[in-house]
Scaffold this motif. Structure first.
Motif, short mmCIF file in Angstrom:
data_model
loop_
_atom_site.label_atom_id
_atom_site.label_comp_id
_atom_site.label_asym_id
_atom_site.label_seq_id
_atom_site.Cartn_x
_atom_site.Cartn_y
_atom_site.Cartn_z
N LYS A 138 0.83 -1.22 0.00
CA LYS A 138 0.00 0.00 0.00
C LYS A 138 0.86 1.26 0.00
O LYS A 138 0.54 2.23 -0.70
N VAL A 139 1.93 1.26 0.78
CA VAL A 139 2.82 2.43 0.80
C VAL A 139 3.42 2.64 -0.58
O VAL A 139 3.51 3.78 -1.08
N PHE A 140 3.84 1.56 -1.21
CA PHE A 140 4.41 1.65 -2.56
C PHE A 140 3.37 2.19 -3.55
O PHE A 140 3.67 3.06 -4.37
N TYR A 141 2.15 1.68 -3.46
CA TYR A 141 1.10 2.09 -4.41
C TYR A 141 0.68 3.54 -4.21
O TYR A 141 0.33 4.23 -5.18
N ARG A 142 0.68 4.02 -2.98
CA ARG A 142 0.36 5.44 -2.76
C ARG A 142 1.37 6.31 -3.51
O ARG A 142 1.01 7.29 -4.17
#
Length: 306
Positions: A90-94
């Motif tokens: 999720k951090v990567f996708y944000r």
């Protein structure tokens, strides 16, 4: 990373650089991030049957995410570990969504699996004292005994992580009234040094056979190199067996105990958060095993409208 497209591999590398440079992420965190996100990208490649460029990654669906989570669990990965992996993705996708200009809702909306959080188990005050006293008798080498006592006293007396205590160097001696500690993620804090910790370190330095050098570790192994965490863990394990303490009596439990004993003595939860170097008050709450009634007591005492 052979299963990952060049564009995705490049994006992952840039994201890790971003986390390192702008977010101050620790190396252990970066290593975990790289592994977790790379595994996710490799799965998507196999799941879709072809390498996924950035445009394809922007089209990931909730179904794709659930397939990844199911496959990961089928490999024997525990719910807690899967939750950590999902958090990394999720951090990567944000970051990727902001950079590439797409909507990451399908990834961000997926819920982490539920798992039972293990609350830390601090030692009772008398048990913490007994553990430190018993460390003196775990070796026949007096300076090693003094060293182990000094390290563990810093964990309990100052709330240091074992890595922070072992990261002290000769330039820190003799210990001042307060230490400037750089903790996880490069977060800096000032920690008061209680007299008992300063005295314990002084005792060790008087007995240590190795010369004190500004750029060398303060705490030395028996051959003169940097002291390893394993040596302290072994000494504590031996002491707790003698005292009949549970396996949860570890070096990190002494840091938990520092926080809990401060709170029990009337310490302010927010101040304890600063001393521990926690970014979130909820983390401090878990460390101190604080229940709702105790939180309300702190709130009622501190809030201006209480």
């Amino acid at each position: 990373m052979s299963l990952i497209s060049p564009a995705a591999a490049s994006a992952l590398s840039l994201w890790l650089d971003h986390q390192r440079a702008l977010k101050g992420a620790a190396q252990n965190t970066l290593t975990a991030y790289q592994s977790d996100v790379a595994d996710f990208l490799a799965f998507i490649t196999e799941h879709k049957g072809e390498r996924q460029g950035l445009a394809a990654l922007a089209r990931i669906t909730v179904t794709d995410m659930r397939s990844w989570m199911a496959a990961t669990r089928a490999q024997g990965v525990a719910a807690r570990s899967l939750a950590r992996k999902l958090s990394a993705v999720k951090v990567f996708y944000r970051w990727l969504a902001e950079r590439e200009g797409f909507e990451p809702t399908a990834v961000l909306s997926v819920r982490a699996p539920k798992f039972q959080k293990k609350l830390p188990r601090p030692l009772a005050e008398d048990s913490a004292r007994a553990l430190i006293d018993t460390l003196e008798f775990q070796t026949q080498t007096p300076w090693v005994a003094a060293r182990d006592v000094a390290v563990v006293t810093l964990l309990w007396g100052c709330g240091l992580r074992i890595s922070e205590a072992l990261g002290l160097t000769g330039v820190d001696a003799p210990l001042p009234a307060s230490l400037r500690i750089v903790g996880k993620g490069g977060k800096e804090r000032v920690v008061p040094v209680v007299p008992i910790a300063r005295d314990a370190v002084d005792d060790y330095l008087r007995m240590c056979p190795y010369s004190l050098e500004p750029d060398r570790p303060l705490f030395r192994g028996v051959r003169g190199g940097a002291l390893s965490p394993g040596a302290i863990q072994k000494a504590i394990a031996s002491a707790r067996l003698q005292l009949g303490l549970p396996a949860s009596a570890t070096p990190h439990a002494m840091r938990h105990s520092f926080a809990t004993h401060l709170l029990d003595a009337g310490g302010d939860l927010r101040a304890i958060q600063e001393l521990l170097g926690h970014a979130s008050l909820s983390t401090t709450q878990a460390y101190t095993a604080v229940d709702t009634s105790r939180l309300m007591e702190v709130y009622n005492r501190a809030h201006p409208k209480a």
